[in-house]
Design a protein around this motif. Structure first.
Motif, short mmCIF file in Angstrom:
data_model
loop_
_atom_site.label_atom_id
_atom_site.label_comp_id
_atom_site.label_asym_id
_atom_site.label_seq_id
_atom_site.Cartn_x
_atom_site.Cartn_y
_atom_site.Cartn_z
N CYS A 172 0.85 -1.25 0.04
CA CYS A 172 -0.04 0.06 -0.06
C CYS A 172 0.72 1.41 0.06
CB CYS A 172 -0.82 -0.17 1.26
SG CYS A 172 -2.22 -1.13 1.14
N SER A 173 2.01 1.12 0.84
CA SER A 173 2.98 2.23 0.94
C SER A 173 3.48 2.66 -0.47
CB SER A 173 3.84 2.26 1.72
OG SER A 173 3.43 2.09 3.19
N ASP A 194 -0.63 9.95 -2.51
CA ASP A 194 -0.69 11.11 -1.70
C ASP A 194 -0.12 10.96 -0.36
OD1 ASP A 194 -3.67 10.86 0.16
OD2 ASP A 194 -3.18 9.46 -1.48
N LEU A 195 0.35 11.98 0.22
CA LEU A 195 1.10 11.99 1.49
C LEU A 195 0.16 11.74 2.86
CD1 LEU A 195 3.89 12.58 2.42
CD2 LEU A 195 3.11 15.02 2.76
N LYS A 215 -0.02 7.93 2.92
CA LYS A 215 1.14 7.20 3.29
C LYS A 215 1.36 7.57 4.91
CE LYS A 215 3.84 7.88 -0.95
NZ LYS A 215 4.37 6.51 -1.17
N ARG A 216 0.92 8.62 5.29
CA ARG A 216 0.91 9.07 6.85
C ARG A 216 0.15 7.86 7.54
NH1 ARG A 216 1.66 15.44 6.78
NH2 ARG A 216 -0.12 14.88 5.36
N LYS A 217 -1.27 7.62 6.98
CA LYS A 217 -2.25 6.95 7.71
C LYS A 217 -1.50 5.49 7.75
CE LYS A 217 -6.53 8.61 6.51
NZ LYS A 217 -7.72 8.42 5.89
N LEU A 218 -0.74 5.17 6.70
CA LEU A 218 -0.23 3.62 6.83
C LEU A 218 0.95 3.65 7.72
CD1 LEU A 218 -0.41 3.17 2.70
CD2 LEU A 218 -1.54 1.70 4.55
N GLU A 219 1.67 4.83 7.97
CA GLU A 219 2.98 4.83 8.84
C GLU A 219 2.25 4.47 10.09
OE1 GLU A 219 5.16 8.22 8.48
OE2 GLU A 219 5.81 7.55 6.31
N ILE A 222 -7.95 1.00 2.56
CA ILE A 222 -6.93 1.61 1.62
C ILE A 222 -6.64 0.71 0.61
CG2 ILE A 222 -4.63 2.48 1.71
CD1 ILE A 222 -5.10 3.86 4.44
N ALA A 223 -6.08 -0.59 1.14
CA ALA A 223 -5.73 -1.67 0.21
C ALA A 223 -6.84 -1.93 -0.86
CB ALA A 223 -5.63 -3.03 0.85
N GLN A 224 -8.04 -2.05 -0.26
CA GLN A 224 -9.24 -2.10 -1.45
C GLN A 224 -9.30 -0.90 -2.33
OE1 GLN A 224 -13.14 -2.26 0.18
NE2 GLN A 224 -13.97 -3.59 -1.33
N LYS A 225 -9.05 0.40 -1.81
CA LYS A 225 -9.36 1.61 -2.61
C LYS A 225 -8.05 1.46 -3.60
CE LYS A 225 -9.14 6.43 -2.37
NZ LYS A 225 -8.30 7.43 -1.68
#
Length: 181
Positions: free
Chosen positions: A82-83, A88-89, A92-96, A166-169
């Motif tokens: 996903c990362s 979009d930033l 990426k922050r949500k994933l972190e 997020i992965a699905q999107k």
């Protein structure tokens, strides 16, 4: 009667004993780690300054049981994919943050505190993730949450749902549209 009533200061520390101690006993006690004496009845705790001066203690986590290693592997691979796909930033922050919050799950797996129902559901979610079936993973996730106590799953299931969403999107966005004939 021009005096203003001043309520007594609130009790902010537990009372250590109900029987009064003789004055000599209190003053003859040795100080702990160089601390001064606490007032009568107050616990001898570290001050904030003393706590800040102490080096942080490393808490060693137990090793993840082999039967649950696949969960960590699946979820970390998903976060990594996903990362790499996120543009979009904000995502990426949500994933972190999600990666940090999933540490709660790994801690619970190490401690062995999750119920068999939750464990089975997590393994099913991981199988869905490995197959790329995020919609089914979200459905399994919903079933696990619905049948579990909030206190058992609250520290990690919400973030797992966010990662699956997020992965699905991202999966939907990166899929090529069907060929028009």
């Amino acid at each position: 009667l021009s005096e203003i009533f001043m309520p007594p200061a609130p009790i902010t520390a537990p009372v250590m004993s109900l029987t009064p101690e003789p004055r000599g006993v209190l003053s003859s006690q040795p100080s702990v780690l160089g601390m001064g004496h606490a007032p009568p009845g107050a616990p001898g705790e570290f001050s904030l300054q003393q706590l800040q001066q102490r080096p942080p203690e490393k808490v060693e986590r137990k090793e993840l049981p082999p039967e649950h290693q696949s969960l960590k592997t699946s979820f970390e691979k998903l976060l990594q994919r996903c990362s790499l796909s996120a543009t979009d930033l904000k995502t990426k922050r949500k994933l972190e943050k999600a990666a940090q919050r999933l540490e709660c799950l790994y801690d619970k797996l190490c401690q062995g505190t999750l119920s068999p129902h939750v464990l089975a559901g997590l393994h099913e979610v991981a199988r869905c993730v490995d197959a790329g079936d995020f919609e089914q993973g979200l459905a399994v996730h919903a079933q696990v949450v619905a049948r579990s106590s909030f206190s058992e799953v609250s520290s990690f299931m919400l973030v797992l749902k966010a990662v699956l969403s997020i992965a699905q999107k991202l999966h939907t966005e990166t899929r090529e549209p069907p060929a028009v004939t």
